[in-house]
Scaffold this motif. Structure first.
Motif, PDB file in Angstrom:
ATOM      1  N   SER A  89      70.659  12.354  68.456  1.00 37.84           N
ATOM      2  CA  SER A  89      70.121  11.402  69.434  1.00 37.84           C
ATOM      3  C   SER A  89      69.424  10.220  68.748  1.00 37.84           C
ATOM      4  O   SER A  89      69.147   9.205  69.387  1.00 37.84           O
ATOM      5  N   THR A  90      69.146  10.357  67.434  1.00 39.83           N
ATOM      6  CA  THR A  90      68.599   9.232  66.658  1.00 39.83           C
ATOM      7  C   THR A  90      69.649   8.135  66.507  1.00 39.83           C
ATOM      8  O   THR A  90      69.310   6.958  66.384  1.00 39.83           O
ATOM      9  N   TYR A  91      70.920   8.513  66.548  1.00 39.71           N
ATOM     10  CA  TYR A  91      72.003   7.574  66.257  1.00 39.71           C
ATOM     11  C   TYR A  91      72.919   7.286  67.445  1.00 39.71           C
ATOM     12  O   TYR A  91      73.555   6.229  67.498  1.00 39.71           O
ATOM     13  N   ILE A  92      72.993   8.220  68.390  1.00 38.06           N
ATOM     14  CA  ILE A  92      73.923   8.088  69.513  1.00 38.06           C
ATOM     15  C   ILE A  92      73.179   8.336  70.823  1.00 38.06           C
ATOM     16  O   ILE A  92      72.403   9.289  70.932  1.00 38.06           O
ATOM     17  N   ASP A  93      73.414   7.480  71.812  1.00 40.27           N
ATOM     18  CA  ASP A  93      72.871   7.686  73.156  1.00 40.27           C
ATOM     19  C   ASP A  93      73.877   8.449  74.004  1.00 40.27           C
ATOM     20  O   ASP A  93      75.083   8.426  73.739  1.00 40.27           O
ATOM     21  N   LEU A  94      73.388   9.060  75.059  1.00 45.96           N
ATOM     22  CA  LEU A  94      74.257   9.793  75.966  1.00 45.96           C
ATOM     23  C   LEU A  94      75.345   8.908  76.569  1.00 45.96           C
ATOM     24  O   LEU A  94      76.470   9.353  76.811  1.00 45.96           O
ATOM     25  N   ASN A  95      75.018   7.642  76.789  1.00 40.08           N
ATOM     26  CA  ASN A  95      75.975   6.728  77.418  1.00 40.08           C
ATOM     27  C   ASN A  95      76.867   6.005  76.409  1.00 40.08           C
ATOM     28  O   ASN A  95      77.714   5.200  76.801  1.00 40.08           O
ATOM     29  N   ASP A  96      76.655   6.266  75.120  1.00 44.03           N
ATOM     30  CA  ASP A  96      77.508   5.660  74.093  1.00 44.03           C
ATOM     31  C   ASP A  96      78.866   6.356  74.044  1.00 44.03           C
ATOM     32  O   ASP A  96      78.998   7.523  74.418  1.00 44.03           O
ATOM     33  N   THR A  97      79.853   5.634  73.530  1.00 39.21           N
ATOM     34  CA  THR A  97      81.111   6.267  73.130  1.00 39.21           C
ATOM     35  C   THR A  97      81.122   6.331  71.605  1.00 39.21           C
ATOM     36  O   THR A  97      80.522   5.489  70.940  1.00 39.21           O
ATOM     37  N   PHE A  98      81.792   7.343  71.054  1.00 38.68           N
ATOM     38  CA  PHE A  98      81.779   7.470  69.598  1.00 38.68           C
ATOM     39  C   PHE A  98      83.126   8.005  69.113  1.00 38.68           C
ATOM     40  O   PHE A  98      83.968   8.480  69.886  1.00 38.68           O
ATOM     41  N   LEU A  99      83.317   7.928  67.793  1.00 39.64           N
ATOM     42  CA  LEU A  99      84.523   8.434  67.145  1.00 39.64           C
ATOM     43  C   LEU A  99      84.154   8.901  65.748  1.00 39.64           C
ATOM     44  O   LEU A  99      83.326   8.274  65.072  1.00 39.64           O
ATOM     45  N   VAL A 100      84.765   9.984  65.308  1.00 39.80           N
ATOM     46  CA  VAL A 100      84.547  10.511  63.966  1.00 39.80           C
ATOM     47  C   VAL A 100      85.799  10.262  63.124  1.00 39.80           C
ATOM     48  O   VAL A 100      86.908  10.632  63.525  1.00 39.80           O
ATOM     49  N   ASP A 101      85.622   9.608  61.983  1.00 40.10           N
ATOM     50  CA  ASP A 101      86.704   9.405  61.012  1.00 40.10           C
ATOM     51  C   ASP A 101      86.410  10.251  59.773  1.00 40.10           C
ATOM     52  O   ASP A 101      85.260  10.298  59.320  1.00 40.10           O
ATOM     53  N   THR A 102      87.419  10.879  59.204  1.00 36.82           N
ATOM     54  CA  THR A 102      87.236  11.726  58.014  1.00 36.82           C
ATOM     55  C   THR A 102      88.186  11.315  56.905  1.00 36.82           C
ATOM     56  O   THR A 102      89.363  11.030  57.156  1.00 36.82           O
ATOM     57  N   THR A 103      87.665  11.250  55.687  1.00 38.91           N
ATOM     58  CA  THR A 103      88.508  11.087  54.502  1.00 38.91           C
ATOM     59  C   THR A 103      88.240  12.275  53.574  1.00 38.91           C
ATOM     60  O   THR A 103      87.084  12.665  53.374  1.00 38.91           O
ATOM     61  N   ILE A 104      89.310  12.842  53.048  1.00 38.13           N
ATOM     62  CA  ILE A 104      89.200  13.976  52.128  1.00 38.13           C
ATOM     63  C   ILE A 104      89.727  13.542  50.768  1.00 38.13           C
ATOM     64  O   ILE A 104      90.907  13.192  50.637  1.00 38.13           O
ATOM     65  N   SER A 105      88.849  13.543  49.757  1.00 39.08           N
ATOM     66  CA  SER A 105      89.268  13.185  48.403  1.00 39.08           C
ATOM     67  C   SER A 105      90.014  14.352  47.765  1.00 39.08           C
ATOM     68  O   SER A 105      91.199  14.274  47.485  1.00 39.08           O
ATOM     69  N   GLN A 106      89.293  15.434  47.556  1.00 40.73           N
ATOM     70  CA  GLN A 106      89.871  16.664  47.015  1.00 40.73           C
ATOM     71  C   GLN A 106      89.073  17.828  47.573  1.00 40.73           C
ATOM     72  O   GLN A 106      87.848  17.793  47.602  1.00 40.73           O
ATOM     73  N   SER A 107      89.769  18.844  48.034  1.00 43.97           N
ATOM     74  CA  SER A 107      89.057  20.022  48.532  1.00 43.97           C
ATOM     75  C   SER A 107      90.016  21.180  48.754  1.00 43.97           C
ATOM     76  O   SER A 107      91.074  21.009  49.350  1.00 43.97           O
ATOM     77  N   LYS A 108      89.632  22.353  48.260  1.00 42.47           N
ATOM     78  CA  LYS A 108      90.415  23.558  48.550  1.00 42.47           C
ATOM     79  C   LYS A 108      89.893  24.250  49.804  1.00 42.47           C
ATOM     80  O   LYS A 108      90.489  25.209  50.290  1.00 42.47           O
ATOM     81  N   PHE A 109      88.767  23.716  50.322  1.00 45.32           N
ATOM     82  CA  PHE A 109      88.160  24.322  51.509  1.00 45.32           C
ATOM     83  C   PHE A 109      88.591  23.631  52.804  1.00 45.32           C
ATOM     84  O   PHE A 109      88.641  24.253  53.857  1.00 45.32           O
ATOM     85  N   PHE A 110      88.888  22.319  52.704  1.00 48.16           N
ATOM     86  CA  PHE A 110      89.280  21.551  53.879  1.00 48.16           C
ATOM     87  C   PHE A 110      90.523  20.727  53.531  1.00 48.16           C
ATOM     88  O   PHE A 110      90.510  19.939  52.591  1.00 48.16           O
TER      89      PHE A 110
END
Length: 380
Positions: A89-110
């Motif tokens: 809630s420090t960064y996003i309001d209830l009335n906001d819209t949001f999107l999550v972007d992910t970049t993976i460099s190297q990982s055997k876990f993800f």
């Protein structure tokens, strides 16, 4: 634990491979501190004014991210649990819209960036539901808030995306041609060539005019995103409109008169028309001469000039003429004495047909294509 907000904070500017050094110099110019180069990124620190200035002024940055939380995770359950620790809630309001972007460099876990984005989104909305009984919505097209996740092995970094849309979207490209060069890459190429503004710059295969426009803005000291209307930080809770307007005006005041000569040509009418319309968007029409002309029909010896080529290559555009590069070399040797020629291409074998030895070779990427920026110094 969640990092505490301070006057100065860490940031990450993302860029293309090969432009890290150029970007680091740009950051130094705007007053950034603790500048450290990484792979396709540069880390730096500064205050809110540096954040705003970096989005407006940096020519070779694709995104400017503000890290807010780092942790280790080796499973989807651990990822979810730790993302949910952030006070969203420090960064996003209830009335906001949001999107999550992910970049993976190297990982055997993800292994799948979309799955990491999904689990992160779940943790965020579940926290809102637990506290408020309802949640902000996801918008995949035009979100107000963008959250960036970077995965490197088991190290996870959550950042707020201050740029929103990629910074290569300057807003001036109102007309396109097939396979246009990215604006950030074009600016990086101009800066890498160390153009002496006293010498005429020519782009003989100008397409939609991107190289000419970026060169003109560099010569004018015009911030590349000065006309852009929206940045991600404008939707943040701590957005300071007065500070942003002050910085924007300072950048406008620092522009200089454009005294250099620039010329663009192309064999087809379409690119010349597109270039003319795009160039007018950044008030450079009086400074750039455009004409429809086939470079290979050159008949007169040119004055000393600084030439930057972005010819067709690779998957972008097919070269149908098998003698393209050999004819290019013959034309340069015959009609462009004392000139400095720079050419970007992924056709590393075919380009040898130019018949000239490059004095410099810089590794770059144009999207997924591995390219070389080649320099040929011509003498009388």
């Amino acid at each position: 634990m969640l990092n505490k907000e301070t006057k100065e904070f860490q940031m990450t500017a993302k860029t293309f491979h090969g432009l890290e050094e150029v970007l680091a110099l740009e950051l130094k110019k705007i007053g950034a501190k603790k500048i450290t180069k990484a792979k396709r990124a540069v880390y730096f620190s500064g205050d809110k004014s540096i954040l705003y200035k970096s989005n407006l002024y940096l020519r070779t940055a694709l995104k400017v991210l503000k890290p807010i939380y780092s942790f280790t995770a080796k499973s989807e359950h651990e990822l979810y649990k730790k993302v949910k620790k952030v006070s969203w809630s420090t960064y996003i309001d209830l009335n906001d819209t949001f999107l999550v972007d992910t970049t993976i460099s190297q990982s055997k876990f993800f292994n799948h960036s979309k799955y990491v984005s999904q689990k992160t989104k779940d943790a965020i909305v579940d926290q809102f539901r637990d506290i408020y009984g309802r949640r902000p919505s996801v918008n995949r097209i035009n979100p107000k808030i963008r959250v960036n996740i970077h995965v490197n092995h088991a190290e996870i970094t959550i950042s707020m995306d201050s740029s929103g849309d990629s910074l290569h979207k300057r807003g001036y490209r109102v007309h396109k041609v097939e396979a246009p060069i990215n604006e950030v890459l074009a600016a990086g190429i101009v800066l890498l060539t160390n153009w002496d503004k006293k010498i005429t710059l020519k782009d003989p295969m100008c397409g939609s005019g991107t190289i000419l426009i970026e060169a003109g803005m560099i010569a004018k000291n015009q911030a590349p995103n000065i006309f852009r209307k929206n940045f991600g930080f404008m939707f943040w809770k701590d957005y300071d409109l007065k500070l942003f307007q002050k910085i924007k005006q300072e950048l406008i005041n620092n522009e200089v008169e454009l005294l250099c000569n620039m010329e663009g040509s192309d064999y087809h009418y379409g690119p010349i028309s597109a270039s003319r319309k795009n160039i007018s968007q950044v008030n450079l029409s009086r400074s750039v001469k455009l004409k429809r002309f086939n470079f290979f029909d050159q008949k007169k010896i040119s004055e000393k000039c600084h030439i930057i080529f972005n010819p067709p290559y690779g998957e972008r555009l097919e070269i149908k003429d098998p003698d393209f590069y050999s004819n290019l070399g013959l034309t340069l040797k015959k009609y462009y004495p004392s000139s400095s020629v720079w050419l970007i291409t992924s056709d590393l074998e075919k380009v040898r047909s130019i018949g000239l030895k490059p004095s410099k070779k810089i590794s770059l990427y144009n999207g997924p294509l591995e390219c070389n920026l080649l320099n040929y110094e011509l003498y009388e």
